[in-house]
Design an enzyme around this catalytic site. Structure first.
Site, PDB file in Angstrom:
ATOM      1  N   SER A   1      -2.273  -2.118  -5.342  1.00 38.26           N
ATOM      2  CA  SER A   1      -2.443  -3.310  -6.174  1.00 38.26           C
ATOM      3  C   SER A   1      -2.311  -2.960  -7.648  1.00 38.26           C
ATOM      4  O   SER A   1      -2.651  -1.858  -8.076  1.00 38.26           O
ATOM      5  CB  SER A   1      -3.817  -3.933  -5.916  1.00 38.26           C
ATOM      6  OG  SER A   1      -3.937  -4.341  -4.575  1.00 38.26           O
TER       7      SER A   1
ATOM      8  N   HIS B   1       0.816  -1.218   0.000  1.00 33.78           N
ATOM      9  CA  HIS B   1       0.000   0.000   0.000  1.00 33.78           C
ATOM     10  C   HIS B   1       0.847   1.265   0.000  1.00 33.78           C
ATOM     11  O   HIS B   1       0.384   2.314  -0.452  1.00 33.78           O
ATOM     12  CB  HIS B   1      -0.938  -0.003   1.202  1.00 33.78           C
ATOM     13  CG  HIS B   1      -2.049  -1.002   1.085  1.00 33.78           C
ATOM     14  ND1 HIS B   1      -3.193  -0.761   0.358  1.00 33.78           N
ATOM     15  CD2 HIS B   1      -2.178  -2.264   1.568  1.00 33.78           C
ATOM     16  CE1 HIS B   1      -3.986  -1.819   0.411  1.00 33.78           C
ATOM     17  NE2 HIS B   1      -3.390  -2.745   1.128  1.00 33.78           N
TER      18      HIS B   1
ATOM     19  N   GLU C   1       5.068 -33.833   2.274  1.00 32.43           N
ATOM     20  CA  GLU C   1       3.705 -33.496   1.890  1.00 32.43           C
ATOM     21  C   GLU C   1       3.669 -33.047   0.418  1.00 32.43           C
ATOM     22  O   GLU C   1       4.679 -32.609  -0.133  1.00 32.43           O
ATOM     23  CB  GLU C   1       3.160 -32.375   2.777  1.00 32.43           C
ATOM     24  CG  GLU C   1       2.852 -32.819   4.203  1.00 32.43           C
ATOM     25  CD  GLU C   1       1.530 -33.555   4.306  1.00 32.43           C
ATOM     26  OE1 GLU C   1       0.578 -33.037   4.909  1.00 32.43           O
ATOM     27  OE2 GLU C   1       1.450 -34.693   3.776  1.00 32.43           O
TER      28      GLU C   1
ATOM     29  N   LYS D   1     -16.605  -8.665  -2.340  1.00 33.31           N
ATOM     30  CA  LYS D   1     -15.995  -9.547  -3.345  1.00 33.31           C
ATOM     31  C   LYS D   1     -15.105 -10.592  -2.671  1.00 33.31           C
ATOM     32  O   LYS D   1     -15.095 -11.770  -3.066  1.00 33.31           O
ATOM     33  CB  LYS D   1     -15.186  -8.707  -4.332  1.00 33.31           C
ATOM     34  CG  LYS D   1     -14.810  -9.455  -5.612  1.00 33.31           C
ATOM     35  CD  LYS D   1     -14.223  -8.502  -6.624  1.00 33.31           C
ATOM     36  CE  LYS D   1     -13.968  -9.207  -7.950  1.00 33.31           C
ATOM     37  NZ  LYS D   1     -13.434  -8.304  -8.976  1.00 33.31           N
ATOM     38  N   ASP D   2     -14.344 -10.182  -1.652  1.00 28.75           N
ATOM     39  CA  ASP D   2     -13.524 -11.127  -0.899  1.00 28.75           C
ATOM     40  C   ASP D   2     -14.391 -12.111  -0.121  1.00 28.75           C
ATOM     41  O   ASP D   2     -14.039 -13.295  -0.001  1.00 28.75           O
ATOM     42  CB  ASP D   2     -12.603 -10.381   0.066  1.00 28.75           C
ATOM     43  CG  ASP D   2     -11.445  -9.706  -0.646  1.00 28.75           C
ATOM     44  OD1 ASP D   2     -11.121 -10.147  -1.762  1.00 28.75           O
ATOM     45  OD2 ASP D   2     -10.874  -8.747  -0.100  1.00 28.75           O
TER      46      ASP D   2
END
Length: 565
Positions: free
Chosen positions: A221, A216, A287, A243-244
């Site tokens: 972004s 930021h 894994e 939206k998230d």
């Protein structure tokens, strides 16, 4: 009505607190008022999903730590105690183990999105570096956690992986014994791994916070177009919060399917057998999310070189800001780079499969080929394709400078309102600003590109639209210049009537300076306008150029000032 007024007043009071409180105003600036590009797609939701995963891991991890016993004799039994005796312990444990897999799956998607859209390029290089550090710390934390259940795969995985440190010349074996706290994996090893596994997630959370601050504070972004998002931004709340939330709810549903219906599908059955130092499992594998790097490690016969290659495979993404020589951000409009990227993704999946295979022919040879291709992508393929695409764009521009052919070239000279070259093609619109080429499909709707050296704006569509942008700006500046000239004329007329003169008057001198600056800006705007109109007239004989309004006659009473321009 009174109730509504009270609610509005309370809401206003809450917002006032959010904007004035020293801590809450940080939350407000990052999660409420933070301006984001309006065209962000769902690919930018991985960050919030990763933050949600981190919260789940910390909460469930702290809960599990209350019942876990870091002892070689009791560790396995304490896990069974959590699963069978602790209220909802099975749910907490399965949430923790399956969210770890989801964490890495989302991280790989997050990194892939960054590679595709060029998120590593300046001014976000620091964000990329911090993200790489977070990724490395995640791998270490996951490995430490995998050892704690102390099943067969935990014991032998810890033995094999920690033994790789012995490849360090001279002091390697001493470091291994220091990590173990003895001559093999034992109680001391489990205690150390448990302590580190408990502490590292909180360090990870601090690094995530630094990651967000760096994002930021740099440029915010990016966006799917790879161009500046400063023209059209909207606040984070409520648009991107909702939206998230959509992807978070989808994630909860998918995670619930794994937790409740197939909780062990991503694990290894060998880890449900208590650790036995006297019996080696048929195949020792980590894994699934560490298999690509394990495959690279096994592909190199030399132990030390294998360890170096495995670490380099993680850290090599730090080279992307320097090896990507393209003049545009991201590969969304670069077909050759797209092909290379999808080949890289396929190769990464092949490495994942090979990491779980036995060390035998033909898996050894395939692993070596995939390893060479993996490193070649970063160090050879990306820079070569970038240079090739740059050259193709330059050749295309050079070979199509004739405006009557396939492309329309609009060039604005240095110092004008638009310092750029706009090339309108049949498939793409190219804009070259300071040597950086931006390509946007013609089929796309109107987009705006901001240059870095002023308020100039290039409208990526066609030259008629460029005129539509410049003409109102020129008219606005010319009108402002006229208004200032009228003010100066009136002031001079008044001073002439009063016999006071105007030299040395601060108010008049400030007004005169503003007029000179405004006149020059209007003149620059008209120069840019005329520069484009000359080329339009070469294509359209019926086009009527804009008259030069700056060649005006001074208003009445503007005598003393008139001779000064």
């Amino acid at each position: 009505m009174l109730y509504v007024l009270i609610k509005i007043q309370q809401s206003t009071s809450y917002m006032r607190i959010f904007k004035s409180h020293p801590l809450l105003k940080l939350v407000n600036s990052y999660l409420i008022d933070s301006p984001q590009p309006s065209n962000l797609s769902y690919l930018w939701n991985f960050g919030s999903l990763l933050g949600f995963c981190l919260v789940i891991q910390i909460v469930t991890g702290v809960t599990l730590a209350m019942h876990y016993t870091p002892s070689a004799l009791e560790a396995f039994n304490s896990i069974e105690h959590i699963m069978r005796d602790v209220n909802n312990g099975w749910l907490i444990r399965y949430l923790h183990s399956n969210t770890a897999s989801a964490f890495f799956f989302l991280v790989y998607l997050h990194i892939g999105r960054g590679l595709y859209y060029g998120s590593y390029r300046a001014p976000r290089t620091l964000v990329w570096v911090l993200g790489t550090v977070i990724f490395l710390l995640m791998i270490i934390t996951a490995f430490l956690g995998y050892v704690l259940p102390y099943g067969q795969m935990s014991l032998w995985g810890a033995t094999v992986i920690t033994n790789f440190v012995s490849a360090v010349p001279w002091i390697g074996q001493d470091i291994v014994e220091f990590i173990w706290g003895g001559f093999s994996v034992n109680n001391a090893t489990l205690n150390r791994f448990f302590a580190l596994h408990f502490v590292l997630p909180f360090i990870l959370a601090a690094l995530v916070l630094m990651h967000l601050i760096a994002l930021h504070e740099s440029a915010g972004s990016g966006n799917p177009l790879g161009i500046s998002g400063n023209y059209d931004r909207i606040p984070f709340a409520p648009y991107f919060i909702f939206k998230d939330l959509i992807t978070i709810f989808i994630f909860i549903v998918v995670l619930s399917v794994f937790v409740f219906f197939m909780p062990n599908v991503l694990g290894d059955s060998e880890n449900y057998v208590m650790a036995n130092p006297m019996q080696t499992p048929p195949s020792i594998v980590p894994e699934w999310y560490l298999l690509p790097f394990y495959a690279i490690l096994r592909s190199i016969p030399n132990k030390l070189l294998g360890v170096i290659a495995m670490l380099s495979a993680i850290l090599i993404i730090l080279a992307m800001p320097y090896t990507d020589l393209s003049r545009s951000r991201g590969i969304q409009f670069r077909p050759l780079s797209k092909i290379a990227f999808y080949i890289f993704v396929a190769n990464f999946l092949i490495l994942t499969v090979l990491g779980a295979k036995h060390v035998e022919t033909p898996f050894i040879e395939l692993g070596q080929i995939s390893t060479v291709l993996y490193f070649s992508h970063y160090l050879i393929i990306v820079p070569l394709i970038s240079l090739l695409e740059n050259s193709l764009i330059e050749l295309s521009i050079a070979n199509n400078n004739n405006v009557n052919k396939e492309y329309t070239v609009l060039r604005c000279g240095s110092g004008s309102l638009l310092t750029a070259i706009v090339v309108q093609g049949t498939a793409y619109t190219y804009v070259i600003v300071r040597g950086i080429v931006y390509a946007v499909p013609v089929v796309a709707s109107v987009y705006l590109l901001h240059t870095d050296h002023g308020s100039a704006t290039v409208l990526l569509r066609e030259w008629h639209t460029v005129i539509d942008v410049l003409l109102p700006r020129y008219q606005e500046l010319a009108d402002a210049a006229f208004d200032l000239a009228d003010s100066i004329s009136s002031m001079e007329w008044q001073r002439t009537q009063d016999d006071n003169g105007w030299d040395g008057d601060p108010e008049f001198n400030a007004l005169e300076s503003r007029y000179q600056a405004m006149y020059q800006r209007a003149q620059d705007a008209f120069t840019s306008l005329r520069d484009i109109e000359i080329r339009i007239m070469g294509l359209d004989s019926d086009y009527v150029p804009t008259p030069n309004r700056l060649a005006f006659s001074e208003p009445e009473g503007f005598r003393p000032f008139a001779g000064r321009l």
